[in-house]
Motif scaffolding. Structure first.
Motif, mmCIF file in Angstrom:
data_model
loop_
_atom_site.group_PDB
_atom_site.id
_atom_site.type_symbol
_atom_site.label_atom_id
_atom_site.label_comp_id
_atom_site.label_asym_id
_atom_site.label_seq_id
_atom_site.Cartn_x
_atom_site.Cartn_y
_atom_site.Cartn_z
ATOM 1 N N ASN A 192 76.699 70.614 10.971
ATOM 2 C CA ASN A 192 76.879 69.207 10.580
ATOM 3 C C ASN A 192 77.283 68.338 11.767
ATOM 4 O OD1 ASN A 192 76.259 70.022 7.963
ATOM 5 N ND2 ASN A 192 78.405 70.300 7.404
ATOM 6 N N GLY A 193 76.686 68.624 12.912
ATOM 7 C CA GLY A 193 76.906 67.838 14.119
ATOM 8 C C GLY A 193 78.070 68.280 14.971
ATOM 9 N N GLU A 194 78.892 69.190 14.478
ATOM 10 C CA GLU A 194 80.063 69.645 15.241
ATOM 11 C C GLU A 194 79.752 70.961 15.947
ATOM 12 O OE1 GLU A 194 84.607 71.265 14.398
ATOM 13 O OE2 GLU A 194 83.642 69.937 12.942
ATOM 14 N N ARG A 195 80.040 71.008 17.236
ATOM 15 C CA ARG A 195 79.818 72.244 17.987
ATOM 16 C C ARG A 195 80.816 73.297 17.538
ATOM 17 N NH1 ARG A 195 80.527 72.177 24.375
ATOM 18 N NH2 ARG A 195 82.717 72.182 23.763
ATOM 19 N N ILE A 196 80.291 74.458 17.130
ATOM 20 C CA ILE A 196 81.181 75.525 16.664
ATOM 21 C C ILE A 196 81.061 76.796 17.498
ATOM 22 C CG2 ILE A 196 81.181 74.640 14.299
ATOM 23 C CD1 ILE A 196 79.271 76.960 13.578
ATOM 24 N N SER A 197 80.038 76.877 18.357
ATOM 25 C CA SER A 197 79.864 78.108 19.124
ATOM 26 C C SER A 197 78.944 77.852 20.302
ATOM 27 C CB SER A 197 79.270 79.196 18.221
ATOM 28 O OG SER A 197 79.057 80.390 18.943
#
Length: 388
Positions: free
Chosen positions: A283-288
């Motif tokens: 959802n647009g957020e960098r997680i990895s």
């Protein structure tokens, strides 16, 4: 379309080929190259400017070019690279943006997904097999499974939550839908196996980013004793744009140390890894940020091992690397690892948490690679949104 529409993004997309279709282009579909916010009609450019292989580049898919082999691929890449160095010249060949969309650029012949990352193999074994460790054969050969070519889809295609058996007497939609950040190899030419490792990369046209969507509850129940089936065969997404292997000349690096040493057929000068950094966004957020440089098995080894039993290579064969993960938690390439099998909640900055993907979630994977001069360029993005 003006030259201003052809300004590159930051970091710029490297030379990449794909296919677009829609109301704004002549004919059913066209081979194109993305430049900034526009698509340049490669076939029309080749016909007007005496480019190489105008018939192949004027085709509605990349199938013919994939069949033509590496000498033709290099000619096209060198010619396109020269034209992309001066984008102003390309403005007359840009397609109108309205109504033009990327489509699956080639006919997928066969799809094989490997398990080439040691970090992922170790984590998955610890989660699924209660710390039993990586299986005894894993460091001897590139493990993989044969997937369904017909469910490979282009970036942007919605991903419908699959149904399946989740346990004894339990049929319904998966409650554990996951992504897998991977590198895909698009093969071309024709050869009856075995293909020696020194010739393996001659059959790799280029790379795509790949998301091997996975229903972990369906997968866990059906994978006893055989491997993945319905838990993975519902959808595999690839980026619309293929980065030619020649574009990655500055990204090669030495393979990792291995113990035990692979058999001789898997060793040679072509046994090299690729220094690509992936980025997964939810959802647009960098997680990895999975590092492809950490892959234990390299592209040439995957091709050679695939064919060592005599299996042929066909134009349009697609190989997946398997999930790419690094040693840190923020480098894990799937929610199976990020939530440790669904045990731990994964928090997003908006205050919501995940064990696995919700309906409406969008997953996108981007990547960058180094050039020999130290600059970086982007590969084509792959993304998909979960629908009920």
């Amino acid at each position: 379309m003006t030259a201003a529409d052809l300004l590159p993004p930051d970091p710029p997309l490297g030379t990449a080929l794909g296919v677009v279709a829609g109301a704004g282009r002549p004919g059913p579909s066209r081979i194109a190259v993305p430049v900034g916010g526009a698509y340049v009609d490669v076939g029309t450019l080749a016909a007007a400017q005496d480019g190489p292989h105008p018939t192949l580049l004027g085709a509605p898919t990349l199938d013919g070019l994939l069949a033509a082999g590496r000498p033709a691929w290099r000619e096209v890449w060198e010619w396109l690279t020269d034209w992309l160095a001066d984008p102003d010249r390309l403005a007359p060949y840009a397609l109108p943006q309205a109504g033009v969309v990327p489509v699956l650029p080639f006919t997928v012949a066969d799809y094989v997904d490997f398990f080439a990352c040691e970090e992922h193999a170790a984590n998955a074994s610890a989660i699924i097999r209660a710390g039993a460790g990586v299986s005894g054969n894993w460091r001897h050969l590139p493990v993989g499974y044969h997937g369904r070519a017909g469910t490979v889809q282009v970036s942007g295609t919605p991903v419908v939550r699959p149904h399946g058996q989740r346990g004894p007497g339990d049929l319904g939609p998966t409650k554990a839908l996951d992504f897998e950040a991977e590198l895909g190899l698009v093969l071309g030419g024709r050869s009856r196996g075995p293909v020696p490792i020194e010739e393996a990369l001659d059959h790799v046209f280029g790379v795509v980013l790949l998301n091997d969507w996975s229903a972990r509850d369906i997968q866990a129940w059906e994978s006893r004793p055989l491997g993945p089936h319905l838990g993975k065969s519902f959808a595999t997404s690839i980026s619309a744009w293929i980065t030619p292997l020649d574009e990655l000349a500055g990204a090669w690096l030495d393979p990792p140390a291995r113990d035990p040493q692979p058999l001789p057929y898997l060793l040679g000068k072509a046994d090299r890894g690729l220094d690509l950094t992936l980025e997964v966004r939810l959802n647009g957020e960098r997680i990895s940020t999975p590092p492809a440089a950490d892959l234990y098995w390299t592209p040439a080894q995957l091709v050679t091992h695939l064919t060592t039993n005599g299996a042929p290579i066909r134009p349009g064969d697609l190989l997946g690397s398997g999930t790419i993960s690094g040693p840190r938690r923020d480098q894990r390439g799937c929610l199976l690892e990020l939530t440790w099998g669904g045990r731990d909640e994964f928090a997003l900055s908006d205050g919501t948490t995940r064990h696995y993907l919700n309906d409406g979630d969008e997953v996108s994977i981007v990547a960058s690679a180094p050039r020999a001069d130290g600059s970086r360029f982007s590969l084509g993005e792959v993304h998909g949104t979960i629908t009920p």
